[in-house]
Design a protein around this motif. Structure first.
Motif, PDB file in Angstrom:
ATOM      1  N   SER A 234      -3.392   4.026  10.285  1.00 57.14           N
ATOM      2  CA  SER A 234      -3.760   4.564   9.402  1.00 57.14           C
ATOM      3  C   SER A 234      -3.230   6.420   9.623  1.00 57.14           C
ATOM      4  N   MET A 257      -6.270   4.742  -0.923  1.00 54.38           N
ATOM      5  CA  MET A 257      -5.740   5.453   0.345  1.00 54.38           C
ATOM      6  C   MET A 257      -7.205   4.879   1.561  1.00 54.38           C
ATOM      7  N   HIS A 261      -6.683   3.310   5.140  1.00 52.41           N
ATOM      8  CA  HIS A 261      -7.236   4.685   5.764  1.00 52.41           C
ATOM      9  C   HIS A 261      -7.940   4.935   6.311  1.00 52.41           C
TER      10      HIS A 261
END
Length: 320
Positions: A234, A257, A261
């Motif tokens: 991440s 994202m 992440h």
């Protein structure tokens, strides 16, 4: 931000408020944070998370009040922790990391209050404020907390030489520095933000390496390994994002994202690592040795027993 991404962010925030924040506080124990391990924290988080489903306005802002109250409590706990005192006797890097962890939810609570009211805050509004909340819960609170607790676990490991103390200490020092630099970068420049992301990434990789060295049974070891691997991946995405924002090079959008992440940090790193550390704490309670950790909460920060001391008596002084 698309409706699907907004929904995903709201779910991640709910996980942070209802599960991750109370779980992390339970590892600190009620001596460090009032009510840690009890029902108040997840209940307050549930009320705040429910505000995401309300239209912007006073009612949605009112739902953030329990989170704001909790943030004030955490701020007081942070002040008590970092000030010199007898309890708990912790290394300075642990006081720094855990202290920063306890402060970061307050930033998220302020951003949530402004976002739920449709306000701006310090020149930011909209998507920036929305994304500040999960960042403060995971990159702020969870990351700094894990970095600090890893030093404690490494210090208390029963097998001499089994831990990785240098990596743990670097992580505990670097995570607060990197987080602070990223926050400053929001106001200064993308270059400063990138430098902060690089410092934070390096520090978290040190923490992940130290976490992998914690001796534990299979269940805890699997959780800690999953958390460390998720963190490594991440943070590469975070650096890619920061480089793209600075240089204009192609980089993931907010939706991607959040789905990569964001989920890796929330579920992979924060949740799995804190669950693993909780198992490590409970395993430590079962080992024979001097008392310290509470069997009910499995805390990692605790008041260590002081050596017995019998005051000397002067021969010529009569006892009252």
């Amino acid at each position: 931000m698309s409706p699907a991404t907004a929904l995903l962010v709201d779910v991640v925030v709910a996980v942070g408020l209802v599960v991750v924040l109370p779980l992390g506080l339970s590892l600190l124990g009620p001596r460090t944070v009032p009510g840690a391990g009890g029902p108040w924290w997840p209940a307050a988080g549930a009320v705040a998370a429910a505000g995401a489903w309300l239209p912007s306005g006073p009612l949605a802002q009112g739902a953030t009040v329990p989170f704001l109250v909790g943030a004030v409590v955490l701020l007081g706990a942070a002040v008590r922790l970092v000030l010199p005192g007898p309890t708990p006797p912790l290394p300075p890097e642990v006081r720094l990391a855990v202290g920063v962890a306890l402060v970061m939810p307050g930033v998220g609570a302020a951003a949530m209050l402004a976002d739920r009211g449709g306000w701006g805050l310090l020149g930011f509004s909209g998507t920036y404020l929305t994304l500040t909340v999960p960042h403060m819960l995971f990159a702020g609170f969870a990351a700094a907390l894990v970095a600090g607790l890893t030093v404690v676990v490494d210090r208390d490991t029963p097998a001499r030489g089994a831990g990785r103390p240098a990596a743990a200490r670097l992580g505990a020092l670097g995570v607060p520095l990197g987080t602070g630099t990223v926050l400053v970068g929001y106001f200064v420049s993308d270059l400063v933000e990138l430098l902060g992301a690089l410092v934070l990434t390096g520090a978290l990789w040190c923490t992940a390496w130290a976490v992998l060295g914690i001796p534990a049974r299979r269940g805890a070891r699997v959780l800690l390994a999953v958390g460390s691997v998720a963190l490594g991946a991440s943070m590469l995405l975070a650096v890619w994002w920061a480089v793209g924002e600075l240089t204009g090079a192609p980089h993931p959008g907010i939706g991607l994202m959040a789905a990569t992440h964001g989920l890796a940090n929330a579920l992979g790193f924060a949740l799995c690592t804190l669950l693993g550390l909780g198992r490590v704490a409970r395993e430590a309670q079962r080992r024979p040795g001097p008392p310290g950790r509470s069997p009910r909460t499995g805390t990692l920060l605790q008041e260590r027993p002081r050596p017995a001391h019998t005051p000397s008596r002067s021969p010529g002084r009569r006892q009252a």
